[in-house]
Design an enzyme around this catalytic site. Structure first.
Site, mmCIF file in Angstrom:
data_model
loop_
_atom_site.group_PDB
_atom_site.id
_atom_site.type_symbol
_atom_site.label_atom_id
_atom_site.label_comp_id
_atom_site.label_asym_id
_atom_site.label_seq_id
_atom_site.Cartn_x
_atom_site.Cartn_y
_atom_site.Cartn_z
ATOM 1 N N ASP A 1 -2.272 -1.466 -3.926
ATOM 2 C CA ASP A 1 -2.654 -0.123 -4.308
ATOM 3 C C ASP A 1 -1.365 0.686 -4.406
ATOM 4 O OD1 ASP A 1 -3.529 2.447 -4.577
ATOM 5 O OD2 ASP A 1 -4.760 2.476 -2.758
ATOM 6 N N TYR B 1 0.859 -1.184 0.000
ATOM 7 C CA TYR B 1 0.000 0.000 0.000
ATOM 8 C C TYR B 1 0.891 1.228 0.000
ATOM 9 C CZ TYR B 1 -3.281 3.594 1.504
ATOM 10 O OH TYR B 1 -4.030 4.750 1.592
ATOM 11 N N HIS C 1 -12.425 0.988 -4.003
ATOM 12 C CA HIS C 1 -11.648 0.186 -4.944
ATOM 13 C C HIS C 1 -12.444 -1.079 -5.287
ATOM 14 C CE1 HIS C 1 -7.551 2.107 -4.401
ATOM 15 N NE2 HIS C 1 -8.226 2.612 -3.372
#
EC number: 3.1.11.2
Length: 265
Positions: A155, A115, A257
């Site tokens: 991500d 992330y 998302h």
């Protein structure tokens, strides 16, 4: 092997979201064909995460996680239907305990959940993001040099090309679409890592994986493709299908998302 990655935007919220309709994160896990699921932005410590995912763990999912260093920030995890034989965090004095990276060995493959910071152009937040980018590239180079089959999912908060963001013209000076970020990602791909979804969906806009909660971004598919699976070449060669599991309607979303799923033979 099927691998999915998804930013859950807070695991406890994702579990509660649409739970009355049996459409939240836990219901999605029950219906998922994935062997391994990478989660980002859990925003939960180990106890909170295990409590939120208790039904999934009871169903046989193995859980490995890295807690956020700040309450309510970051946090990554990996769920696997197969035994997890090793768990590693990023070897970094600055980021090792930030809850932004975890990798596991499972089913003969190394799978990492990452992330990356959102960043903000021209600020210390962007400098921190760039330091994390450098640390991640170093770790990925070591993994590639080992010759292992590996995939880094998550991500990345970077849209690589104009095909990866609907409103690219309006974001050329903003973090997430800065020239330096995009070049960094290009260099990763030049070093041998493969953007599996893009290879399987060449020369098209998207498929996007993030849409703002605001306005009609989701309905108009005005999104960003920032959730990637970057695989080493031997594993990427086994990728045969990829899809974004986009909700059928705005009201059915349990995160901003959507899960990104790749099937490897």
């Amino acid at each position: 092997m099927i691998v999915t990655t998804v930013n859950v935007n807070g695991v406890r919220a994702a579990v509660r979201q649409r739970s009355a309709e049996n459409l939240g994160l836990l219901a999605w896990l029950v219906g998922s064909a994935a062997d391994v699921v990478c989660l980002q932005e859990t925003r939960a410590d180990d106890e909170q995460l295990r409590t939120a995912l208790a039904p999934a763990v009871a169903d046989g999912w193995r859980l490995a996680a890295a807690s956020p260093h700040l309450k309510g920030r970051s946090g990554v995890a990996v769920l696997s239907r197969h035994p997890v034989t090793a768990v590693r965090l990023m070897e970094s004095d600055e980021f090792g305990e930030h809850g932004r990276y975890i990798e596991v060995d499972t089913a003969g493959v190394t799978v990492a959940s990452v992330y990356m910071q959102t960043g903000e152009a021209g600020t210390d937040r962007q400098l921190e993001k760039e330091r994390f980018m450098a640390a991640l590239a170093q770790r990925m180079a070591a993994m590639s040099d080992d010759g292992r089959e590996a995939v880094v999912c998550g991500d990345w908060n970077i849209a690589h090309t104009e095909n990866d963001i609907k409103n690219w013209r309006g974001n050329v000076k903003k973090s997430g679409f800065l020239p330096g970020e995009r070049q960094w990602l290009s260099e990763l791909l030049d070093s041998g890592w493969v953007d599996v979804v893009r290879v399987l969906h060449p020369d098209v806009a998207g498929p996007y994986s993030w849409w703002s909660w605001r306005g009609r971004a989701f309905d108009n598919d005005a999104g960003w493709r920032i959730d990637y699976q970057l695989a080493t070449r031997p594993l990427a060669a086994r990728a045969r299908a990829a899809r974004v599991e986009r909700a059928d309607a705005y009201a059915l979303r349990w995160s901003d998302h959507a899960p990104v799923t790749v099937e490897y033979s």
